[in-house]
Every structure is written in C-alpha cells, then in structure tokens.
Enzyme design. Sequence first.
Site, PDB file in Angstrom:
ATOM      1  N   ARG A 136       0.945  -1.820  -0.097  1.00  0.00           N
ATOM      2  CA  ARG A 136       0.122   0.109   0.213  1.00  0.00           C
ATOM      3  C   ARG A 136       0.786   1.277   0.226  1.00  0.00           C
ATOM      4  O   ARG A 136       2.214   1.019   0.568  1.00  0.00           O
ATOM      5  CB  ARG A 136      -0.760   0.189   0.994  1.00  0.00           C
ATOM      6  CG  ARG A 136      -0.883  -1.028   1.970  1.00  0.00           C
ATOM      7  CD  ARG A 136      -1.905  -0.999   2.794  1.00  0.00           C
ATOM      8  NE  ARG A 136      -1.083  -0.003   4.086  1.00  0.00           N
ATOM      9  CZ  ARG A 136      -1.655   0.711   4.861  1.00  0.00           C
ATOM     10  NH1 ARG A 136      -2.872   1.349   4.675  1.00  0.00           N
ATOM     11  NH2 ARG A 136      -1.040   1.293   5.927  1.00  0.00           N
ATOM     12  N   ARG A 193      -3.493  10.608   4.066  1.00  0.00           N
ATOM     13  CA  ARG A 193      -3.504  10.421   4.970  1.00  0.00           C
ATOM     14  C   ARG A 193      -4.043  12.302   4.227  1.00  0.00           C
ATOM     15  O   ARG A 193      -3.325  12.243   4.613  1.00  0.00           O
ATOM     16  CB  ARG A 193      -2.755  10.995   6.103  1.00  0.00           C
ATOM     17  CG  ARG A 193      -2.083   9.651   6.692  1.00  0.00           C
ATOM     18  CD  ARG A 193      -1.536  10.647   7.761  1.00  0.00           C
ATOM     19  NE  ARG A 193      -0.147   9.569   7.931  1.00  0.00           N
ATOM     20  CZ  ARG A 193       0.585   9.246   9.281  1.00  0.00           C
ATOM     21  NH1 ARG A 193       1.021  10.761   9.961  1.00  0.00           N
ATOM     22  NH2 ARG A 193       1.119   8.627   9.621  1.00  0.00           N
ATOM     23  N   ARG A 251      20.070  -5.445   1.656  1.00  0.00           N
ATOM     24  CA  ARG A 251      20.255  -3.577   0.913  1.00  0.00           C
ATOM     25  C   ARG A 251      21.388  -3.794   2.237  1.00  0.00           C
ATOM     26  O   ARG A 251      20.829  -3.653   3.239  1.00  0.00           O
ATOM     27  CB  ARG A 251      19.343  -3.633   0.617  1.00  0.00           C
ATOM     28  CG  ARG A 251      18.961  -3.751  -0.565  1.00  0.00           C
ATOM     29  CD  ARG A 251      17.786  -2.132  -1.296  1.00  0.00           C
ATOM     30  NE  ARG A 251      17.208  -2.446  -0.329  1.00  0.00           N
ATOM     31  CZ  ARG A 251      16.401  -1.286   0.644  1.00  0.00           C
ATOM     32  NH1 ARG A 251      16.799  -0.333   0.707  1.00  0.00           N
ATOM     33  NH2 ARG A 251      15.369  -1.039   1.170  1.00  0.00           N
ATOM     34  N   ARG A 264      18.633  10.779   2.040  1.00  0.00           N
ATOM     35  CA  ARG A 264      18.089  11.308   2.847  1.00  0.00           C
ATOM     36  C   ARG A 264      19.377  11.770   3.543  1.00  0.00           C
ATOM     37  O   ARG A 264      20.532  11.528   3.305  1.00  0.00           O
ATOM     38  CB  ARG A 264      17.669  10.223   3.492  1.00  0.00           C
ATOM     39  CG  ARG A 264      17.403   9.211   3.976  1.00  0.00           C
ATOM     40  CD  ARG A 264      15.881   8.742   4.755  1.00  0.00           C
ATOM     41  NE  ARG A 264      17.194   7.669   5.657  1.00  0.00           N
ATOM     42  CZ  ARG A 264      16.318   7.394   6.901  1.00  0.00           C
ATOM     43  NH1 ARG A 264      15.135   7.599   7.061  1.00  0.00           N
ATOM     44  NH2 ARG A 264      17.335   6.102   7.621  1.00  0.00           N
ATOM     45  N   GLU A 310      23.050   9.341   3.920  1.00  0.00           N
ATOM     46  CA  GLU A 310      22.591   7.796   2.710  1.00  0.00           C
ATOM     47  C   GLU A 310      22.842   7.961   1.782  1.00  0.00           C
ATOM     48  O   GLU A 310      22.076   8.635   1.290  1.00  0.00           O
ATOM     49  CB  GLU A 310      21.555   6.862   3.891  1.00  0.00           C
ATOM     50  CG  GLU A 310      21.526   7.415   5.307  1.00  0.00           C
ATOM     51  CD  GLU A 310      20.391   6.462   5.599  1.00  0.00           C
ATOM     52  OE1 GLU A 310      20.544   6.871   7.529  1.00  0.00           O
ATOM     53  OE2 GLU A 310      19.361   6.575   5.049  1.00  0.00           O
ATOM     54  N   TYR A 364      13.274  -8.047   8.215  1.00  0.00           N
ATOM     55  CA  TYR A 364      13.351  -7.019   8.796  1.00  0.00           C
ATOM     56  C   TYR A 364      13.149  -6.778  10.092  1.00  0.00           C
ATOM     57  O   TYR A 364      10.864  -7.177  10.166  1.00  0.00           O
ATOM     58  CB  TYR A 364      13.255  -6.087   7.793  1.00  0.00           C
ATOM     59  CG  TYR A 364      13.336  -4.437   8.519  1.00  0.00           C
ATOM     60  CD1 TYR A 364      14.776  -4.030   8.867  1.00  0.00           C
ATOM     61  CD2 TYR A 364      12.043  -3.876   9.420  1.00  0.00           C
ATOM     62  CE1 TYR A 364      15.006  -2.591   9.203  1.00  0.00           C
ATOM     63  CE2 TYR A 364      12.493  -2.947  10.126  1.00  0.00           C
ATOM     64  CZ  TYR A 364      13.783  -1.709  10.517  1.00  0.00           C
ATOM     65  OH  TYR A 364      14.062  -0.955  10.738  1.00  0.00           O
ATOM     66  N   ASP A 422      11.380  -4.171  13.515  1.00  0.00           N
ATOM     67  CA  ASP A 422      12.271  -2.869  13.983  1.00  0.00           C
ATOM     68  C   ASP A 422      12.382  -3.656  15.203  1.00  0.00           C
ATOM     69  O   ASP A 422      12.365  -4.496  16.511  1.00  0.00           O
ATOM     70  CB  ASP A 422      10.822  -2.208  14.259  1.00  0.00           C
ATOM     71  CG  ASP A 422      10.393  -1.233  12.756  1.00  0.00           C
ATOM     72  OD1 ASP A 422      11.729  -0.892  12.560  1.00  0.00           O
ATOM     73  OD2 ASP A 422       9.279  -1.271  13.012  1.00  0.00           O
TER      74      ASP A 422
HETATM   75  P1  FDA Z   1      21.713  -6.544  15.363  1.00  0.00           P
HETATM   76  O1  FDA Z   1      22.027  -6.359  13.492  1.00  0.00           O
HETATM   77  O2  FDA Z   1      21.688  -4.980  16.166  1.00  0.00           O
HETATM   78  O3  FDA Z   1      22.802  -7.208  16.285  1.00  0.00           O
HETATM   79  C1  FDA Z   1      23.256  -8.213  15.856  1.00  0.00           C
HETATM   80  C2  FDA Z   1      24.856  -8.681  16.586  1.00  0.00           C
HETATM   81  O4  FDA Z   1      25.445  -9.678  16.115  1.00  0.00           O
HETATM   82  C3  FDA Z   1      25.451  -7.598  16.256  1.00  0.00           C
HETATM   83  O5  FDA Z   1      25.587  -6.861  16.504  1.00  0.00           O
HETATM   84  C4  FDA Z   1      26.457  -8.366  14.976  1.00  0.00           C
HETATM   85  O6  FDA Z   1      27.391  -8.091  14.914  1.00  0.00           O
HETATM   86  C5  FDA Z   1      26.890 -10.045  16.042  1.00  0.00           C
HETATM   87  N1  FDA Z   1      26.797 -11.144  15.015  1.00  0.00           N
HETATM   88  C6  FDA Z   1      27.066 -11.117  13.600  1.00  0.00           C
HETATM   89  N2  FDA Z   1      27.597 -13.133  13.190  1.00  0.00           N
HETATM   90  C7  FDA Z   1      28.488 -12.345  14.557  1.00  0.00           C
HETATM   91  C8  FDA Z   1      29.311 -13.722  14.712  1.00  0.00           C
HETATM   92  N3  FDA Z   1      29.753 -14.617  14.000  1.00  0.00           N
HETATM   93  N4  FDA Z   1      29.857 -13.735  16.052  1.00  0.00           N
HETATM   94  C9  FDA Z   1      29.813 -12.408  17.198  1.00  0.00           C
HETATM   95  N5  FDA Z   1      28.602 -11.419  16.492  1.00  0.00           N
HETATM   96  C10 FDA Z   1      27.692 -11.822  15.480  1.00  0.00           C
HETATM   97  N6  FDA Z   1      14.376  -0.016  14.416  1.00  0.00           N
HETATM   98  C11 FDA Z   1      13.610   0.736  14.736  1.00  0.00           C
HETATM   99  O7  FDA Z   1      12.374   0.402  16.019  1.00  0.00           O
HETATM  100  N7  FDA Z   1      13.561   1.693  14.926  1.00  0.00           N
HETATM  101  C12 FDA Z   1      14.269   2.454  13.835  1.00  0.00           C
HETATM  102  O8  FDA Z   1      13.824   4.067  13.032  1.00  0.00           O
HETATM  103  C13 FDA Z   1      15.307   1.433  12.904  1.00  0.00           C
HETATM  104  N8  FDA Z   1      15.896   2.566  12.623  1.00  0.00           N
HETATM  105  C14 FDA Z   1      16.602   0.765  11.729  1.00  0.00           C
HETATM  106  C15 FDA Z   1      17.501   1.639  10.718  1.00  0.00           C
HETATM  107  C16 FDA Z   1      18.691   0.764  10.034  1.00  0.00           C
HETATM  108  C17 FDA Z   1      20.195   1.658   8.977  1.00  0.00           C
HETATM  109  C18 FDA Z   1      19.035  -1.132  10.230  1.00  0.00           C
HETATM  110  C19 FDA Z   1      19.833  -1.902   9.823  1.00  0.00           C
HETATM  111  C20 FDA Z   1      18.197  -1.122  11.457  1.00  0.00           C
HETATM  112  C21 FDA Z   1      17.341  -0.375  11.904  1.00  0.00           C
HETATM  113  N9  FDA Z   1      16.146  -0.440  12.466  1.00  0.00           N
HETATM  114  C22 FDA Z   1      14.719   0.425  13.699  1.00  0.00           C
HETATM  115  C23 FDA Z   1      15.621  -1.968  12.911  1.00  0.00           C
HETATM  116  C24 FDA Z   1      16.925  -2.113  14.117  1.00  0.00           C
HETATM  117  O9  FDA Z   1      18.436  -2.037  14.411  1.00  0.00           O
HETATM  118  C25 FDA Z   1      16.906  -3.885  15.305  1.00  0.00           C
HETATM  119  O10 FDA Z   1      15.862  -4.268  15.731  1.00  0.00           O
HETATM  120  C26 FDA Z   1      18.050  -3.948  15.824  1.00  0.00           C
HETATM  121  O11 FDA Z   1      19.581  -4.191  15.783  1.00  0.00           O
HETATM  122  C27 FDA Z   1      17.243  -5.323  15.994  1.00  0.00           C
HETATM  123  O12 FDA Z   1      18.423  -6.432  16.413  1.00  0.00           O
HETATM  124  P2  FDA Z   1      18.710  -7.611  16.666  1.00  0.00           P
HETATM  125  O13 FDA Z   1      18.972  -8.284  17.688  1.00  0.00           O
HETATM  126  O14 FDA Z   1      18.069  -8.774  15.846  1.00  0.00           O
HETATM  127  O15 FDA Z   1      20.363  -7.604  15.334  1.00  0.00           O
END
Ligand code: FDA
Length: 387
Positions: free
Chosen positions: A176, A180, A254, A285, A310, A358, A360
């Site tokens: 969608r 608004r 990406r 942005r 970005e 993905y 949040d």
């Molecule tokens: P996350 O990626 O945070 O953590 C995973 C960790 O595992 C990393 O630190 C990585 O280094 C580690 N790792 C991976 N492989 C490994 C290995 N082999 N050994 C040791 N460590 C390892 N959410 C929101 O609510 N509002 C927002 O505005 C945004 N904005 C946003 C922007 C961008 C660019 C991104 C990519 C994401 C967001 N998010 C967001 C989402 C938010 O970042 C997301 O919800 C959290 O990162 C999720 O947490 P995780 O623990 O799943 O992954």
Amino acid sequence: DHAPDLLVVGSGFFGLTIAERMAAELDKKVLIIERRPHLGGNAYSEFDAETGIEVHKYGTHLFHTSNEKVWEYVNRFTDFTNYQHRVFGKYQGQVYSLPMNLALINQFFGKSHTPDEARALIAQLASEFKTEDATNLEEKAISLIGRPLYEAFIKGYTAKQWEKDPKDLSPDIITRLPVRYTFDNRYFNDKYEGLPVDGYTAWLTRMAEHPNIEVRVGVDFFDVAEEFKGKVPIVYTGPVDEYFEYAEGRLSWRTVDLKSEVLDVEDYQGTGVVNANDPEVPFTRELEFKHLHPERADRYTPGKTFVVREYSRFAEEGDEPYYPINTADNREKLLKYRDLAKAEPMVLFGGRLGTYKYLDMHMAIASALSMFENKLRPHFVDGAELK
Ligand code: FDA
C-alpha cells in the site's frame, strides 16, 4: 572458569533481551560474544566528541511500539523523551511534509483542497491503472496514488534505494502507499514513541549489566564455535546463511553507506530527517542528529552540527547486511535455511539476521521475549528439548 549455561551470539536487542531474561529471571550464566568492538548491534550510538551530539552509527533509530509488554520491559532500562518523528522530503526546490498527507497534496497541486476533494483527485489520478493489473512497481504505485505523486515522491527515491528503475521492480515490493487526508504528519502511528534519555548505548549497556552476564566483544563466533557447538545451548543472532557456510547460497541484502560530516552551522536543515526525492541527488536522505534530542541543546557545541547522508546499495561480501530483499530466489533459499536451522541441535536462531527478516527494535525485543517464554524457559526449567 565455568562453562556458561547459554551462549548468545550477537549483542543486539535480540541477544541482549535473551541474555537479560535468562540471567535475571532464571539465574542462569550467559556468555554473549560479539564480533564488533562494541555491544548493542545496529542500535548502538556514540556521542561525537567535537559536537556533543549523539550519532546513531548504523542509521537513525527511532523507538516506537504499541506492544504493552515491550513498553513495560524497555522502561526497566531507560526513560524515554517525548520525541515524535516527522519526515520531510525535498523535490524540485521545495520541501514537503511526509508521509503523503493533505499538506503535501495541497502544496504539490497548489490548491486548498478539502479532505474529500483531495480524496477524489487522488482516486481519479489513480484510475490510470488497476492495482491487480500492475506488472511492476511503477504501475502498482500509479494505481494507488496516481502518476504525479508517484513521479515526485516514489520514483526517484525508490530508484535510488534499489538501484533500479521501478519499472524493473516487482509490484510485490509495495502493498500500500498510505495517503492521509488530514494534516497529521506524525511518522509513526504507535501508542508509545520516544528516544532513550541517556542514549541508546546507555540503554543497551544496562541490559547487559547483570552479574550473570559476561560480554566479550571483538570475538567472532566462527573462531570459537568448536568450544561451544553441541556442548552449550546457543542462541545465534548472526546471519543464518553464514552459520551454514552458505550451503544453500547467499541471501542477498541491501546496505547503506553513511557519510558523515561536521558542519560549521548551528542548524543545517531544521529537522532530523529530510528525504531527497530528486533522482539526480545521489543520496536518499540527510540526517541531522541534534534534532532528535532538542532537550540536549545546552550540551551541544555552539555553531556546529553533525550531518549524515545515506547512500543505499546492494550489499557485497564484507558489507553490513541491513535490509533483507524479498525476491522469489531469496524466499526459496530462506526456506532451506529454515529447515537446516530447525535440524541444528542445541541452537536457536533469532533476530534480524538469524531469521532474515526486517525487525524494528520493538519487534526484535518482542520476538526475543517470546523465544525466552516458549523455548528457553521450558528447556531450562522443565527440561524440555531445546528446539
Ligand atoms: P542486530 O543486527 O542489532 O545485532 C546482531 C549482532 O550480532 C551484531 O552486533 C553483529 O555484529 C553480531 N554478530 C553477527 N554475527 C556474529 C558472529 N559470527 N559472531 C559474533 N557476533 C556476531 N528499528 C526501529 O525500531 N526503529 C528504527 O528507526 C530503526 N532504524 C534502523 C535503521 C537501519 C539502517 C537498520 C539496519 C535497522 C534499523 N532498525 C530500526 C532495526 C534495528 O536495528 C533492529 O531491530 C535491531 O538491530 C535488531 O536487533 P538484532 O539483535 O536482531 O540484530
């Protein structure tokens, strides 16, 4: 030197929530290993020394949720400001209020339409294509909002985000395009919204502060896997394809290049996020972080601001994987990885990278809380098999 009760790979919100619950609720010893030099995953931030401004190192992170359990849980570790996110977008020398709303429509068409008039106008413009006949993203978008708004606010931005003409993108990428018919320009509709008062890193650090939790940063799981695999239960939050050595091929992601700059102006753009909708502007942005925390104004270095641009592109080997890409090929690989993950003994896969989804922040936390309740607690308390 005792073996931990649980190994958590990755110190993002998912891993930290798991570790905190295990430590505080079940009194279990948790070792978190993190390959970056700091904990916190993608929500990590730092205060820039020159300007005093908190910079989100992996892109802006805005916290919002309607989930009562999550809101109660996160408030144990931090207070939140009353920040409300709003986004603006530049196009052909004008600045518009996003998401698409009555202010944008009226400014764009140079009219003072009532909500009903605007609704009728968009419906008429959108009649060029039927949504169900759309064969690509461009036709789908036009079928939802009409060509003029599509060309101004979707086409250039989407082309930059995906490095592809929207005519060559699947119509499935968008379901969608909300418009608004009011002047409401709050970006999120959630019940709760705000930013952590002392910053993200203070919040993330507090989650790991329990004496039962040890965090080792700068350690890659794959360098120490043999010490733990099959011996200690593991919650793995790294990329699922990497865990299985890309046996089913690479999942594609990406990524975003963030180019930062300290400018010698007090205020660069008057707000936190401005989208660049013109196709000839190479970035998607511009972020000006001081506006996320206006309450810290007296702590900022006067006359300076921190700006990040970005640039979106496909991730190559070695890049930060940010956003999963929803294509048939990736979906097919993911199903195979899910089967492998299910069959892997003593390992649970979670989080954004571990599920190729993905999430949040509030979703990552909610998902970790439910893994704790539905899988870890039954295993550690009742001896249920871990799977
Ligand atoms: P996350 O990626 O945070 O953590 C995973 C960790 O595992 C990393 O630190 C990585 O280094 C580690 N790792 C991976 N492989 C490994 C290995 N082999 N050994 C040791 N460590 C390892 N959410 C929101 O609510 N509002 C927002 O505005 C945004 N904005 C946003 C922007 C961008 C660019 C991104 C990519 C994401 C967001 N998010 C967001 C989402 C938010 O970042 C997301 O919800 C959290 O990162 C999720 O947490 P995780 O623990 O799943 O992954």
